[in-house]
Design an enzyme around this catalytic site. Structure first.
Site, PDB file in Angstrom:
ATOM      1  N   ASP A  67       0.835  -1.201   0.000  1.00 56.60           N
ATOM      2  CA  ASP A  67       0.000   0.000   0.000  1.00 56.60           C
ATOM      3  C   ASP A  67       0.869   1.250   0.000  1.00 56.60           C
ATOM      4  O   ASP A  67       2.092   1.171   0.120  1.00 56.60           O
ATOM      5  CB  ASP A  67      -0.966  -0.008   1.201  1.00 56.60           C
ATOM      6  CG  ASP A  67      -0.280  -0.373   2.519  1.00 56.60           C
ATOM      7  OD1 ASP A  67       0.960  -0.380   2.569  1.00 56.60           O
ATOM      8  OD2 ASP A  67      -0.988  -0.664   3.495  1.00 56.60           O
ATOM      9  N   ASP A 136      -7.941  -2.507  14.103  1.00 54.12           N
ATOM     10  CA  ASP A 136      -9.334  -2.699  13.657  1.00 54.12           C
ATOM     11  C   ASP A 136      -9.467  -3.865  12.680  1.00 54.12           C
ATOM     12  O   ASP A 136     -10.482  -4.014  12.014  1.00 54.12           O
ATOM     13  CB  ASP A 136      -9.880  -1.408  13.031  1.00 54.12           C
ATOM     14  CG  ASP A 136      -9.108  -0.974  11.789  1.00 54.12           C
ATOM     15  OD1 ASP A 136      -8.159  -1.685  11.377  1.00 54.12           O
ATOM     16  OD2 ASP A 136      -9.457   0.081  11.214  1.00 54.12           O
ATOM     17  N   HIS A 138      -7.612  -4.451   9.944  1.00 52.14           N
ATOM     18  CA  HIS A 138      -7.275  -4.249   8.532  1.00 52.14           C
ATOM     19  C   HIS A 138      -5.964  -4.942   8.183  1.00 52.14           C
ATOM     20  O   HIS A 138      -5.096  -5.106   9.039  1.00 52.14           O
ATOM     21  CB  HIS A 138      -7.236  -2.759   8.160  1.00 52.14           C
ATOM     22  CG  HIS A 138      -6.092  -1.954   8.678  1.00 52.14           C
ATOM     23  ND1 HIS A 138      -6.248  -0.900   9.558  1.00 52.14           N
ATOM     24  CD2 HIS A 138      -4.757  -2.013   8.431  1.00 52.14           C
ATOM     25  CE1 HIS A 138      -5.076  -0.359   9.809  1.00 52.14           C
ATOM     26  NE2 HIS A 138      -4.145  -1.016   9.156  1.00 52.14           N
ATOM     27  N   GLU A 143      -9.688  -1.294   5.150  1.00 49.01           N
ATOM     28  CA  GLU A 143     -10.378  -0.963   6.388  1.00 49.01           C
ATOM     29  C   GLU A 143     -11.689  -1.738   6.502  1.00 49.01           C
ATOM     30  O   GLU A 143     -12.158  -2.309   5.510  1.00 49.01           O
ATOM     31  CB  GLU A 143     -10.662   0.544   6.415  1.00 49.01           C
ATOM     32  CG  GLU A 143      -9.416   1.427   6.384  1.00 49.01           C
ATOM     33  CD  GLU A 143      -8.679   1.480   7.728  1.00 49.01           C
ATOM     34  OE1 GLU A 143      -8.787   0.518   8.514  1.00 49.01           O
ATOM     35  OE2 GLU A 143      -8.003   2.495   7.990  1.00 49.01           O
TER      36      GLU A 143
HETATM   37  C1  GLP Z   1      -0.575   0.104   8.789  1.00 46.89           C
HETATM   38  C2  GLP Z   1      -0.220  -0.599   7.472  1.00 46.89           C
HETATM   39  C3  GLP Z   1      -0.439  -2.069   7.561  1.00 46.89           C
HETATM   40  C4  GLP Z   1       0.071  -2.544   8.897  1.00 46.89           C
HETATM   41  C5  GLP Z   1      -0.789  -2.033  10.003  1.00 46.89           C
HETATM   42  C6  GLP Z   1      -0.266  -2.355  11.397  1.00 46.89           C
HETATM   43  O1  GLP Z   1      -1.530   1.083   8.699  1.00 46.89           O
HETATM   44  N1  GLP Z   1      -0.840  -0.091   6.295  1.00 46.89           N
HETATM   45  O2  GLP Z   1       0.219  -2.731   6.488  1.00 46.89           O
HETATM   46  O3  GLP Z   1       0.037  -3.945   8.949  1.00 46.89           O
HETATM   47  O4  GLP Z   1      -1.095  -0.682   9.842  1.00 46.89           O
HETATM   48  O5  GLP Z   1       0.826  -1.573  11.725  1.00 46.89           O
HETATM   49  P1  GLP Z   1       1.828  -1.912  12.888  1.00 46.89           P
HETATM   50  O6  GLP Z   1       2.571  -3.115  12.450  1.00 46.89           O
HETATM   51  O7  GLP Z   1       2.721  -0.713  12.991  1.00 46.89           O
HETATM   52  O8  GLP Z   1       1.018  -2.155  14.098  1.00 46.89           O
END
Ligand code: GLP
Length: 261
Positions: A67, A136, A138, A143
């Site tokens: 992304d 959440d 995702h 989302e």
């Molecule tokens: C972000 C990314 C995701 C990631 C998630 C969790 O927004 N777009 O790819 O897996 O949130 O992030 P973290 O690993 O910092 O908790």
């Protein structure tokens, strides 16, 4: 889905790095799916360590990002293409042009998304996709409410995700972009092997839904229950709400060594 509970992120990183190293050994031009966020950082550090020790090469590998934020300047340090370069691709021998991400600066968004889907397909698809999970539920930036069959497209970030990610923007919510381009759930499901890592109690609810909940667009990661080869690696805190935690532990302890991830 395989659920592996480990003491902490170092042990998780070793197992994921083992899987990636084994993949690159048998297929040096493998296609890796890369995630940003803090969850995969220990994995990337372990891969860099192995690269520096001459144990693995990425010289023929290709990589696709999950992304990208919309509208962050090309040189913004939080632009995911820059983040991944800092965390992994700039520290190993993968050629810069072999690393692709959705173009969050393109004027024609639908065309940029379609081009990205075509590029992944032309590369033969993703062999191993690394994933984190949002609080959440995702994955990538899909989302709650995302179509379970979605492909790469523009999405609006939830307030929760923007609050979660504000720590990367000096804690300032206003600096966090409101939109992103993200591989869809259908795109992610096309990868041959999904490897999701999560640590910490703040991920426990999302992990409970992912592993033991009903498949629902409200918890987008649950689509992974339909994947034939999905591996979820968590620490004890992230596993704390799992009903069958003892069974998962037992299963992993008695797993035949030849199976790998
Ligand atoms: C972000 C990314 C995701 C990631 C998630 C969790 O927004 N777009 O790819 O897996 O949130 O992030 P973290 O690993 O910092 O908790």
């Amino acid at each position: 889905m395989e659920l592996i509970i480990q003491p902490g992120e170092r042990q998780i990183a070793t197992l994921v790095a083992d899987a990636i190293t084994a993949l690159l050994d048998r297929k040096p031009d493998a296609v890796l799916g890369l995630a940003t966020g803090s969850s995969p950082l220990a994995v990337y550090d372990e891969l860099v360590r192995r690269y520096e020790a001459g144990q693995v090469s990425f010289a023929r590998a290709r990589a696709f990002m999950l992304d990208e934020y919309v509208g962050l300047a090309a040189d913004h340090p939080q632009r995911y293409r820059n983040v991944i370069k800092t965390e992994l691709t700039g520290r190993v021998d993968i050629p810069a042009e072999a690393v692709q991400g959705p173009d969050g600066l393109g004027e024609d968004v639908p065309a940029a998304c379609a081009a990205y889907e075509q590029a992944i397909a032309a590369a033969g698809g993703v062999d191993l996709q690394i994933l984190g999970i949002g609080t959440d539920g995702h994955i990538a930036f899909n989302e709650p409410g995302s179509s379970l069959a979605s492909r790469t497209r523009i999405k609006t970030l939830t307030r929760q995700t923007r609050v979660d990610n504000a720590r990367f923007f000096d804690g300032d919510l206003d600096q966090v972009p409101t939109h992103c381009l993200t591989q869809g759930l259908g795109t992610i499901m096309s990868a041959k092997h999904l490897v999701l890592v999560a640590t910490g109690g703040h991920k426990a609810e999302a992990i409970q839904h992912l592993v033991e909940g009903s498949v629902s667009a409200m918890w987008p990661a649950t689509i992974m229950q339909h994947h034939p080869h999905a591996t979820v690696l968590v620490d004890g805190a992230a596993a704390s709400r799992l009903e069958l935690a003892d069974y998962y532990r037992e299963t992993y302890e008695t797993k035949p060594a030849w199976q790998g991830l």
